[in-house]
Design an enzyme around this catalytic site. Structure first.
Site, short mmCIF file in Angstrom:
data_model
loop_
_atom_site.label_atom_id
_atom_site.label_comp_id
_atom_site.label_asym_id
_atom_site.label_seq_id
_atom_site.Cartn_x
_atom_site.Cartn_y
_atom_site.Cartn_z
N ARG A 207 0.88 -1.18 0.00
CA ARG A 207 0.00 0.00 0.00
C ARG A 207 0.91 1.22 0.00
NH1 ARG A 207 -2.96 -2.19 4.41
NH2 ARG A 207 -4.69 -3.43 3.64
N GLU B 8 8.70 -22.92 5.29
CA GLU B 8 9.44 -23.17 6.55
C GLU B 8 9.05 -22.17 7.64
OE1 GLU B 8 12.25 -25.56 7.50
OE2 GLU B 8 11.13 -24.75 9.18
N GLU C 29 -1.05 -12.04 16.76
CA GLU C 29 -1.67 -11.96 15.44
C GLU C 29 -2.48 -10.67 15.34
OE1 GLU C 29 -1.35 -14.61 12.94
OE2 GLU C 29 0.26 -14.69 14.39
N LYS D 277 -0.39 -24.50 13.30
CA LYS D 277 0.99 -24.99 13.22
C LYS D 277 1.04 -26.50 13.48
CE LYS D 277 2.61 -20.41 14.46
NZ LYS D 277 2.81 -19.47 15.57
N1 HSE Z 1 1.25 -14.80 16.81
C1 HSE Z 1 2.26 -15.76 16.55
C2 HSE Z 1 2.90 -16.15 17.88
C3 HSE Z 1 3.28 -15.19 15.58
O1 HSE Z 1 2.64 -15.47 18.88
O2 HSE Z 1 3.64 -17.10 17.92
C4 HSE Z 1 4.12 -16.23 14.90
O3 HSE Z 1 3.37 -17.15 14.16
#
Ligand code: HSE
Length: 430
Positions: A46, A131, A192, A207
């Site tokens: 942006r 990764e 996040e 994850k």
């Molecule tokens: N919000 C994620 C954490 C950032 O606190 O691990 C990395 O994925």
């Protein structure tokens, strides 16, 4: 010297900038290894003065229409660092269809649409590497895919969310509140864009979907997992657990039982002598048990521009090497098996229960009756004074099945008026 490999960057925030810094710092080393240099020629952003300053610093062109990257036939690799599902999914799909390799840190996307994107990459004979999507700077996915190729993994336990680990560490060490520690994690940039994903265990679950695939070749979906976060966790229970010799951690676990797997996320009591208990603040760690290596643990920063950027640059280097060797088009993790989920009665664990009950005789007997009828033994019991006339009782059971655990909760609700404060799994001693 051969022509540089040209790269397009989608998003130039903390992670995108980390990639540019790592590339600039290590260009000579990368060129030495690959035989060609890697150059980010365009970045889709942006408009802002800050981006213009970065573009000048890293000698690249800013574009405000994504097509200028997707339709640039000179760009061989696209890096996506925008996060969340859309429009990242549309841009990655278009890149793969255009015959471009893709590197991304997008765990949300890989965990929910990974199969579709991996197929799309294979159809177009290009690579899709990610990764950086799990545990930021820890090189865990390539390690599982390559170094464990000839090993049989039985367990993967991870502290894979930095925000919640930071919160739990500060709540215990500095006796601070849940909200106060969450605010600090957000200000430090670990959380996040929607911190609900951190505190409710969603980010860790994404994850674990990816880790389960790399460790066991099985693709589990988010709705097939039990996901609990740390919201509502009582500071008092965390303190009691500490006195009993445990650290409370948000643990993602993927465990192979016979030929099936069980994957979940939730707060767990980790014995203080377990290596995972020593993982503090925003750090991440992945603990692996396998028949060949035995126990191994991979520790490091789970977020941040430079660590995450390092994992992205490692993916770029791997793709560049495959371009040079003419071997592109293989999936990141080629191991694939049909998913088999472990039945609940085969998932065995000790549990921590925290209850509030009236502080007079005969009450504890009611509890003992419920546990005894379900063949669940007490390993540790402790009682403290609760509010008013109440007693706070904490129990750690001997190992029981998940079915028995659910039945205990059910019976306490049906047969007593005790207040259920919390329950958590207890990790076995090392
Ligand atoms: N919000 C994620 C954490 C950032 O606190 O691990 C990395 O994925």
């Amino acid at each position: 010297m051969a022509e540089p490999i040209k790269i397009g960057l989608l998003g130039m925030g903390v992670v995108g900038t980390g990639v540019l810094e790592n590339l600039a710092e290590n260009q000579e080393k990368l060129t030495n290894q690959i035989g060609r240099s890697l150059t980010v020629t365009k970045a889709f952003v942006r408009p802002s003065k800050e981006k213009e300053r970065l573009a000048e610093k890293f000698d690249l062109t800013l574009v405000y229409e994504v097509e200028e990257i997707l339709q640039d036939s000179e760009i061989a690799i696209v890096i996506e660092t925008m996060g969340t599902i859309e429009p990242a999914k549309a841009y990655i799909s278009a890149s793969l269809k255009a015959g471009k390799h893709v590197v991304t840190a997008n765990k949300d996307l890989l965990a929910t649409h990974g199969t579709e994107l991996i197929e799309l990459a294979a159809e177009n004979q290009v690579n899709l590497y990610y990764e950086a999507s799990v545990a930021g700077g820890i090189p865990i996915l390539r390690t599982l895919a390559t170094s464990f190729a000839g090993d049989n993994i039985s367990k993967v336990l991870g502290i894979v969310n930095g925000t919640t680990n930071f919160m739990l560490t500060k709540m215990v060490q500095e006796q601070r509140t849940y909200q106060d520690t969450l605010d600090e994690a957000t200000a430090l940039g670990f959380a996040e864009s929607d911190p609900t994903n951190d505190v409710d265990g969603i980010d860790a679950a994404y994850k674990m979907v990816i880790l389960s695939k790399f460790a066991f070749g099985m693709t589990i979906t988010m709705d097939q997992m039990t996901i609990r976060g740390i919201r509502g966790l009582s500071a008092e229970d965390v303190a009691v657990a500490g006195k009993l010799g445990y650290a409370v951690k948000l643990i993602g676990s993927a465990i192979k039982i016979n030929d099936s797997i069980h994957t979940e996320v939730g707060p767990v009591l980790v014995p203080k002598n377990h290596p995972l208990a020593a993982v503090q603040n925003e750090y991440n760690a992945v603990f692996v048990e396998s028949s060949g290596i035995g126990e191994s643990m991979y520790y490091g920063p789970g977020a941040g521009g430079r660590p995450t950027g390092t994992s992205i640059v490692a993916d770029l280097a791997a793709i560049a090497q495959e371009i040079e060797n003419g071997t592109t088009g293989r999936p990141f993790s080629p191991y694939q098996q049909e998913l088999k989920l472990t039945p609940k009665d085969q998932i065995i664990n000790s549990y921590f229960f925290s209850l509030e009950m009236p502080d007079h005789s005969g009450q504890f007997l009611k509890l003992a009756e419920i546990f005894t009828k379900l063949d669940a033994g007490f390993e540790q019991v402790s009682q403290a004074k609760g509010d008013g006339e109440k007693a706070r009782v904490v129990i750690i059971t001997h190992p029981i099945s998940e079915t028995t655990y659910a039945e205990i909760q059910n019976q306490i609700q049906l047969k007593t008026k005790f207040k259920f404060i919390s329950s958590m799994k207890v990790m076995e001693e090392k």
